[in-house]
Design a protein around this motif. Structure first.
Motif, PDB file in Angstrom:
ATOM      1  N   GLU A   1       0.922  -1.259  -0.149  1.00 34.75           N
ATOM      2  CA  GLU A   1       0.116  -0.088   0.195  1.00 34.75           C
ATOM      3  C   GLU A   1       0.803   1.064   0.075  1.00 34.75           C
ATOM      4  O   GLU A   1       1.969   1.338   0.656  1.00 34.75           O
ATOM      5  N   THR A   2       0.435   2.017  -0.708  1.00 30.72           N
ATOM      6  CA  THR A   2       1.034   3.262  -0.772  1.00 30.72           C
ATOM      7  C   THR A   2       0.234   4.816  -0.693  1.00 30.72           C
ATOM      8  O   THR A   2      -0.925   4.789  -1.084  1.00 30.72           O
ATOM      9  N   VAL A   3       0.622   5.509   0.280  1.00 31.90           N
ATOM     10  CA  VAL A   3      -0.170   6.929   0.649  1.00 31.90           C
ATOM     11  C   VAL A   3       0.498   7.971   0.203  1.00 31.90           C
ATOM     12  O   VAL A   3       1.710   8.087   0.562  1.00 31.90           O
ATOM     13  N   PHE A   4       0.073   8.621  -0.645  1.00 35.61           N
ATOM     14  CA  PHE A   4       0.356   9.918  -1.227  1.00 35.61           C
ATOM     15  C   PHE A   4       0.373  10.884   0.020  1.00 35.61           C
ATOM     16  O   PHE A   4      -0.682  11.252   0.487  1.00 35.61           O
ATOM     17  N   LEU A   5       1.538  11.814   0.252  1.00 32.70           N
ATOM     18  CA  LEU A   5       1.538  12.671   1.317  1.00 32.70           C
ATOM     19  C   LEU A   5       1.582  14.073   0.765  1.00 32.70           C
ATOM     20  O   LEU A   5       2.381  14.570   0.654  1.00 32.70           O
ATOM     21  N   PRO A   6       0.421  14.849   0.305  1.00 34.04           N
ATOM     22  CA  PRO A   6       0.528  16.021  -0.306  1.00 34.04           C
ATOM     23  C   PRO A   6       1.247  17.238   0.163  1.00 34.04           C
ATOM     24  O   PRO A   6       1.244  17.174   1.465  1.00 34.04           O
ATOM     25  N   ALA A   7       2.098  18.067  -0.445  1.00 32.56           N
ATOM     26  CA  ALA A   7       2.698  19.363  -0.020  1.00 32.56           C
ATOM     27  C   ALA A   7       1.396  20.061   0.122  1.00 32.56           C
ATOM     28  O   ALA A   7       0.765  20.321  -0.874  1.00 32.56           O
ATOM     29  N   ASN A   8       1.279  20.564   1.227  1.00 35.33           N
ATOM     30  CA  ASN A   8       0.028  21.460   1.504  1.00 35.33           C
ATOM     31  C   ASN A   8       0.385  22.871   2.232  1.00 35.33           C
ATOM     32  O   ASN A   8      -0.238  23.417   2.600  1.00 35.33           O
TER      33      ASN A   8
ATOM     34  N   THR B   1       3.011  33.601  10.698  1.00 38.73           N
ATOM     35  CA  THR B   1       2.257  32.470  10.976  1.00 38.73           C
ATOM     36  C   THR B   1       1.614  31.853   9.852  1.00 38.73           C
ATOM     37  O   THR B   1       1.192  32.468   8.834  1.00 38.73           O
ATOM     38  N   ILE B   2       1.577  30.379   9.933  1.00 42.50           N
ATOM     39  CA  ILE B   2       0.917  29.739   8.821  1.00 42.50           C
ATOM     40  C   ILE B   2      -0.005  28.603   9.408  1.00 42.50           C
ATOM     41  O   ILE B   2       0.312  28.264  10.564  1.00 42.50           O
ATOM     42  N   GLN B   3      -1.207  28.424   8.743  1.00 44.52           N
ATOM     43  CA  GLN B   3      -1.997  27.409   9.141  1.00 44.52           C
ATOM     44  C   GLN B   3      -1.468  25.825   8.769  1.00 44.52           C
ATOM     45  O   GLN B   3      -1.036  25.901   7.540  1.00 44.52           O
ATOM     46  N   ILE B   4      -1.576  24.982   9.425  1.00 43.99           N
ATOM     47  CA  ILE B   4      -0.872  23.627   9.185  1.00 43.99           C
ATOM     48  C   ILE B   4      -2.178  22.526   9.044  1.00 43.99           C
ATOM     49  O   ILE B   4      -2.942  22.517   9.990  1.00 43.99           O
ATOM     50  N   ASN B   5      -2.299  21.826   7.972  1.00 47.93           N
ATOM     51  CA  ASN B   5      -3.426  21.018   7.874  1.00 47.93           C
ATOM     52  C   ASN B   5      -2.901  19.817   8.398  1.00 47.93           C
ATOM     53  O   ASN B   5      -2.095  19.151   7.821  1.00 47.93           O
ATOM     54  N   LYS B   6      -3.432  19.114   9.546  1.00 46.78           N
ATOM     55  CA  LYS B   6      -2.959  17.924  10.076  1.00 46.78           C
ATOM     56  C   LYS B   6      -4.034  16.661   9.520  1.00 46.78           C
ATOM     57  O   LYS B   6      -5.045  17.066   9.195  1.00 46.78           O
ATOM     58  N   LYS B   7      -3.410  15.539   9.496  1.00 49.77           N
ATOM     59  CA  LYS B   7      -4.031  14.372   9.188  1.00 49.77           C
ATOM     60  C   LYS B   7      -3.571  13.314   9.860  1.00 49.77           C
ATOM     61  O   LYS B   7      -2.250  13.263  10.097  1.00 49.77           O
ATOM     62  N   THR B   8      -4.490  12.211  10.283  1.00 50.00           N
ATOM     63  CA  THR B   8      -3.975  11.251  10.935  1.00 50.00           C
ATOM     64  C   THR B   8      -4.207   9.960  10.127  1.00 50.00           C
ATOM     65  O   THR B   8      -5.215   9.742   9.352  1.00 50.00           O
ATOM     66  N   ILE B   9      -3.072   9.112  10.025  1.00 46.99           N
ATOM     67  CA  ILE B   9      -3.148   8.106   9.135  1.00 46.99           C
ATOM     68  C   ILE B   9      -2.854   6.746  10.277  1.00 46.99           C
ATOM     69  O   ILE B   9      -1.980   6.573  10.888  1.00 46.99           O
ATOM     70  N   PRO B  10      -3.997   5.853  10.553  1.00 47.34           N
ATOM     71  CA  PRO B  10      -3.756   4.971  11.488  1.00 47.34           C
ATOM     72  C   PRO B  10      -2.691   3.845  10.614  1.00 47.34           C
ATOM     73  O   PRO B  10      -2.618   3.489   9.543  1.00 47.34           O
ATOM     74  N   LEU B  11      -1.610   3.469  11.616  1.00 49.20           N
ATOM     75  CA  LEU B  11      -0.721   2.422  11.251  1.00 49.20           C
ATOM     76  C   LEU B  11      -0.554   1.064  11.861  1.00 49.20           C
ATOM     77  O   LEU B  11      -1.003   1.121  13.174  1.00 49.20           O
ATOM     78  N   SER B  12      -0.265   0.150  11.429  1.00 54.73           N
ATOM     79  CA  SER B  12       0.018  -1.127  12.181  1.00 54.73           C
ATOM     80  C   SER B  12       1.112  -1.880  11.340  1.00 54.73           C
ATOM     81  O   SER B  12       1.259  -1.882  10.040  1.00 54.73           O
ATOM     82  N   GLY B  13       1.930  -2.593  11.851  1.00 50.60           N
ATOM     83  CA  GLY B  13       3.143  -3.149  11.256  1.00 50.60           C
ATOM     84  C   GLY B  13       4.001  -2.393  10.773  1.00 50.60           C
ATOM     85  O   GLY B  13       4.528  -1.200  11.329  1.00 50.60           O
TER      86      GLY B  13
END
Length: 111
Positions: free
Chosen positions: A16-23, A32-44
């Protein structure tokens, strides 16, 4: 966050591959900059690959095949990126832009 570099990737053990977009803009450009956070569940096992744009713009004679790069970067093998660097002669070479690859390997057990 990518500090104005190309988007990163998260590779998983089972392909599996997840693209981590530049944002975000370049760090330090704005007070000051706004940071967009995202959570990706991981196992293994997973590998995060971040790299500078110098990897994309070596020179006309020695351009990187990004599919080839991803094939090396996604391997569960600590020597794969070293082999890639040797193939493209990235070590001890004088390029006009910096070339940096950050590889972060995550191994979660018992999840």
């Amino acid at each position: 966050m990518n500090a104005a570099h190309p988007s990163g990737f998260l590779f998983g053990k089972y392909g599996e591959t997840v693209f981590l977009p530049a944002n975000t803009p370049i760090l330090g450009l704005f007070p000051t900059i706004q940071i967009n956070k995202k959570t990706i569940p991981l196992s293994g096992w997973h590998r995060i690959i971040l790299y500078t744009d110098g990897l994309l713009t070596l020179n006309e004679q020695n351009s990187i095949d990004m599919d080839f790069f991803y094939a090396y970067a996604s391997q569960d093998n600590s020597y794969a990126l070293q082999k890639f660097s040797q193939k493209y002669n990235l070590i001890d070479n004088d390029y006009s832009d910096d070339i940096t690859v950050v590889s972060i390997t995550i191994t979660l057990k018992g999840r």
